[in-house]
Design a protein around this motif. Structure first.
Motif, PDB file in Angstrom:
ATOM      1  N   ALA A   1      -0.090  -3.372 -19.032  1.00 55.02           N
ATOM      2  CA  ALA A   1      -0.529  -4.758 -19.193  1.00 55.02           C
ATOM      3  C   ALA A   1       0.241  -5.691 -18.266  1.00 55.02           C
ATOM      4  CB  ALA A   1      -0.347  -5.187 -20.649  1.00 55.02           C
ATOM      5  N   LEU A   2       1.550  -5.490 -18.168  1.00 59.01           N
ATOM      6  CA  LEU A   2       2.379  -6.359 -17.335  1.00 59.01           C
ATOM      7  C   LEU A   2       2.034  -6.233 -15.858  1.00 59.01           C
ATOM      8  CD1 LEU A   2       4.694  -8.369 -17.174  1.00 59.01           C
ATOM      9  CD2 LEU A   2       6.300  -6.450 -17.144  1.00 59.01           C
ATOM     10  N   ARG A   3       1.906  -5.001 -15.369  1.00 58.87           N
ATOM     11  CA  ARG A   3       1.634  -4.817 -13.941  1.00 58.87           C
ATOM     12  C   ARG A   3       0.245  -5.337 -13.569  1.00 58.87           C
ATOM     13  NH1 ARG A   3      -1.004  -0.402 -11.784  1.00 58.87           N
ATOM     14  NH2 ARG A   3       0.491  -0.297 -10.075  1.00 58.87           N
ATOM     15  N   ASN A   4      -0.684  -5.331 -14.530  1.00 61.67           N
ATOM     16  CA  ASN A   4      -2.029  -5.791 -14.218  1.00 61.67           C
ATOM     17  C   ASN A   4      -2.200  -7.296 -14.393  1.00 61.67           C
ATOM     18  OD1 ASN A   4      -3.524  -3.364 -13.417  1.00 61.67           O
ATOM     19  ND2 ASN A   4      -2.974  -2.623 -15.445  1.00 61.67           N
ATOM     20  N   VAL A   5      -1.370  -7.931 -15.220  1.00 60.81           N
ATOM     21  CA  VAL A   5      -1.375  -9.392 -15.278  1.00 60.81           C
ATOM     22  C   VAL A   5      -0.851  -9.954 -13.958  1.00 60.81           C
ATOM     23  CG1 VAL A   5      -0.240 -11.387 -16.312  1.00 60.81           C
ATOM     24  CG2 VAL A   5      -1.228  -9.638 -17.767  1.00 60.81           C
ATOM     25  N   ILE A   6       0.221  -9.341 -13.448  1.00 60.50           N
ATOM     26  CA  ILE A   6       0.829  -9.818 -12.202  1.00 60.50           C
ATOM     27  C   ILE A   6      -0.019  -9.437 -10.998  1.00 60.50           C
ATOM     28  CG2 ILE A   6       2.935  -9.667 -10.784  1.00 60.50           C
ATOM     29  CD1 ILE A   6       4.524  -9.321 -13.277  1.00 60.50           C
ATOM     30  N   ARG A   7      -0.993  -8.563 -11.202  1.00 60.78           N
ATOM     31  CA  ARG A   7      -1.927  -8.218 -10.128  1.00 60.78           C
ATOM     32  C   ARG A   7      -2.597  -9.478  -9.560  1.00 60.78           C
ATOM     33  NH1 ARG A   7      -4.444  -3.516  -8.929  1.00 60.78           N
ATOM     34  NH2 ARG A   7      -3.749  -2.591 -10.899  1.00 60.78           N
ATOM     35  N   LEU A   8      -2.805 -10.473 -10.422  1.00 50.93           N
ATOM     36  CA  LEU A   8      -3.434 -11.718  -9.974  1.00 50.93           C
ATOM     37  C   LEU A   8      -2.588 -12.409  -8.914  1.00 50.93           C
ATOM     38  CD1 LEU A   8      -4.593 -13.083 -13.446  1.00 50.93           C
ATOM     39  CD2 LEU A   8      -5.962 -11.895 -11.731  1.00 50.93           C
ATOM     40  N   ILE A   9      -1.252 -12.290  -9.016  1.00 50.09           N
ATOM     41  CA  ILE A   9      -0.367 -12.868  -8.011  1.00 50.09           C
ATOM     42  C   ILE A   9      -0.356 -11.993  -6.758  1.00 50.09           C
ATOM     43  CG2 ILE A   9       2.005 -13.566  -7.493  1.00 50.09           C
ATOM     44  CD1 ILE A   9       2.413 -14.056 -10.459  1.00 50.09           C
ATOM     45  N   ASP A  10      -0.301 -10.681  -6.957  1.00 49.89           N
ATOM     46  CA  ASP A  10      -0.310  -9.760  -5.818  1.00 49.89           C
ATOM     47  C   ASP A  10      -1.568  -9.926  -4.976  1.00 49.89           C
ATOM     48  OD1 ASP A  10       2.106  -8.165  -5.937  1.00 49.89           O
ATOM     49  OD2 ASP A  10       1.360  -7.330  -7.805  1.00 49.89           O
ATOM     50  N   PHE A  11      -2.677 -10.332  -5.616  1.00 51.06           N
ATOM     51  CA  PHE A  11      -3.965 -10.452  -4.928  1.00 51.06           C
ATOM     52  C   PHE A  11      -4.007 -11.649  -3.969  1.00 51.06           C
ATOM     53  CE2 PHE A  11      -8.521 -10.724  -4.400  1.00 51.06           C
ATOM     54  CZ  PHE A  11      -8.927  -9.396  -4.482  1.00 51.06           C
ATOM     55  N   LEU A  12      -3.131 -12.638  -4.215  1.00 50.82           N
ATOM     56  CA  LEU A  12      -3.135 -13.852  -3.399  1.00 50.82           C
ATOM     57  C   LEU A  12      -2.650 -13.573  -1.975  1.00 50.82           C
ATOM     58  CD1 LEU A  12      -1.615 -16.326  -6.035  1.00 50.82           C
ATOM     59  CD2 LEU A  12      -4.022 -16.081  -5.395  1.00 50.82           C
ATOM     60  N   PRO A  13      -3.024 -14.369  -0.960  1.00 50.18           N
ATOM     61  CA  PRO A  13      -4.093 -15.387  -0.991  1.00 50.18           C
ATOM     62  C   PRO A  13      -5.485 -14.774  -0.949  1.00 50.18           C
ATOM     63  CG  PRO A  13      -3.195 -15.217   1.206  1.00 50.18           C
ATOM     64  CD  PRO A  13      -2.375 -14.289   0.346  1.00 50.18           C
ATOM     65  N   PHE A  14      -5.559 -13.482  -0.531  1.00 44.25           N
ATOM     66  CA  PHE A  14      -6.817 -12.756  -0.595  1.00 44.25           C
ATOM     67  C   PHE A  14      -6.523 -11.261  -0.490  1.00 44.25           C
ATOM     68  CE2 PHE A  14      -6.035 -13.947   3.788  1.00 44.25           C
ATOM     69  CZ  PHE A  14      -6.143 -12.741   4.464  1.00 44.25           C
ATOM     70  N   PHE A  15      -7.198 -10.482  -1.251  1.00 46.87           N
ATOM     71  CA  PHE A  15      -7.135  -9.021  -1.315  1.00 46.87           C
ATOM     72  C   PHE A  15      -5.735  -8.463  -1.093  1.00 46.87           C
ATOM     73  CE2 PHE A  15      -8.379  -4.602  -0.745  1.00 46.87           C
ATOM     74  CZ  PHE A  15      -9.307  -4.486  -1.758  1.00 46.87           C
ATOM     75  N   TYR A  16      -4.876  -8.713  -2.050  1.00 44.86           N
ATOM     76  CA  TYR A  16      -3.524  -8.145  -2.113  1.00 44.86           C
ATOM     77  C   TYR A  16      -2.639  -8.547  -0.925  1.00 44.86           C
ATOM     78  CZ  TYR A  16      -5.309  -5.252  -5.892  1.00 44.86           C
ATOM     79  OH  TYR A  16      -5.863  -4.824  -7.065  1.00 44.86           O
ATOM     80  N   GLY A  17      -2.793  -9.792  -0.473  1.00 48.18           N
ATOM     81  CA  GLY A  17      -1.943 -10.271   0.619  1.00 48.18           C
ATOM     82  C   GLY A  17      -0.464 -10.242   0.251  1.00 48.18           C
ATOM     83  N   VAL A  18      -0.122 -10.834  -0.902  1.00 49.48           N
ATOM     84  CA  VAL A  18       1.269 -10.839  -1.366  1.00 49.48           C
ATOM     85  C   VAL A  18       1.724  -9.426  -1.678  1.00 49.48           C
ATOM     86  CG1 VAL A  18       2.826 -11.596  -3.203  1.00 49.48           C
ATOM     87  CG2 VAL A  18       1.167 -13.194  -2.249  1.00 49.48           C
ATOM     88  N   GLY A  19       0.862  -8.655  -2.335  1.00 45.49           N
ATOM     89  CA  GLY A  19       1.220  -7.291  -2.719  1.00 45.49           C
ATOM     90  C   GLY A  19       1.561  -6.414  -1.527  1.00 45.49           C
ATOM     91  N   VAL A  20       0.785  -6.520  -0.457  1.00 44.64           N
ATOM     92  CA  VAL A  20       1.031  -5.702   0.737  1.00 44.64           C
ATOM     93  C   VAL A  20       2.364  -6.064   1.384  1.00 44.64           C
ATOM     94  CG1 VAL A  20       0.247  -5.234   3.085  1.00 44.64           C
ATOM     95  CG2 VAL A  20      -1.393  -5.221   1.203  1.00 44.64           C
ATOM     96  N   ILE A  21       2.676  -7.349   1.436  1.00 47.01           N
ATOM     97  CA  ILE A  21       3.949  -7.787   2.026  1.00 47.01           C
ATOM     98  C   ILE A  21       5.118  -7.218   1.232  1.00 47.01           C
ATOM     99  CG2 ILE A  21       5.427  -9.791   2.467  1.00 47.01           C
ATOM    100  CD1 ILE A  21       2.895 -11.381   3.062  1.00 47.01           C
TER     101      ILE A  21
END
Length: 243
Positions: free
Chosen positions: A113-133
């Motif tokens: 649940a925690l990792r998928n709630v924060i997925r919304l932040i990882d997705f920013l600004p588009f398609f996992y921009g933050v997550g990839v960095i």
């Protein structure tokens, strides 16, 4: 990072490892999951539009309900599959990946649940921009959700057959025969070897390759073994046999 391994040593001094999933394979899994989510959401809105046209129901009520259901699906899709498939979504299953907890434990409800709630932040600004960095920066290719939930995405191990076990056992026996004269290693040799194995994931690729080659060559000469292994694999075997 995609070629790195996550090594776990149990209190019984039994070591096992996972191959850390790289950005490329995780990106493919994300594409598959995103396409499925969009398909499910398209079906929801299609049903809502048909309901509006066929029945005398307020469009605003149906639209609001569809929006809520769409959000629940976006968040609950990963949560549901990761729980029922032990850390795998359809995309991860198709690409041979799995989410595990740090230490190799199966992922639980809170972590998922925690990792998928924060997925919304990882997705920013588009398609996992933050997550990839963040994945590029982290030594284990984890996004923010993984860091917060103490999880790791690894490659799924292949199915074990009797033939593969027999082949693997023969290979290990052949390798063990090459590592003799372990009594020649000193405590300082082992401490140096163990220090490298613990810190190698934080080293740059060139530095890691150079140190592994130097240690492998030095220990190989000490043990009368030709460095026939990949240096890292050879060093792992020496450390395991010495323990």
């Amino acid at each position: 990072m995609s070629d790195d391994r996550y090594i776990i040593e149990t209190p019984e001094n039994i070591a096992f490892s996972y191959e850390i999933a790289g950005i490329g394979s995780r990106f493919m899994a994300a594409i598959i999951d995103t396409v499925l989510i969009l398909l499910f959401q398209a079906i929801i809105f299609l049903v809502v539009n048909l309901a509006i046209s066929q029945f005398e129901i307020a469009a605003s009520v149906l639209s609001a309900g569809a929006g809520i259901l769409s959000f629940v699906m976006l968040w609950g899709y990963y949560l549901l599959f990761e729980l029922i498939w032990n850390g795998q979504s359809p995309g991860k299953r198709a690409t041979g990946l799995r989410v595990v907890g740090i230490g190799g434990r199966p992922i639980g409800f809170v972590s998922s649940a925690l990792r998928n709630v924060i997925r919304l932040i990882d997705f920013l600004p588009f398609f996992y921009g933050v997550g990839v960095i963040v994945m590029f920066i982290d030594a284990r290719a984890r996004r923010l959700g993984d860091l917060a939930a103490s999880t790791l995405v690894v490659r799924e191990r292949g199915k074990v057959t009797l033939e593969s076990l027999t082949t693997q056992a023969t290979s290990i026996d052949d390798q063990r025969m090459l590592i003799e004269h372990l009594e020649r290693l000193t405590t300082k040799d082992y401490e140096l070897l163990n220090s490298y194995l613990e810190q190698r994931r934080s080293l740059g690729p060139d530095t890691r390759k150079r140190l592994a080659a130097q240690l492998s060559e030095g220990l190989g000469q000490r043990l009368d073994v030709e460095a026939v292994y990949e240096p890292d694999a050879f060093l792992e075997h020496v450390a395991e046999d010495y323990r």
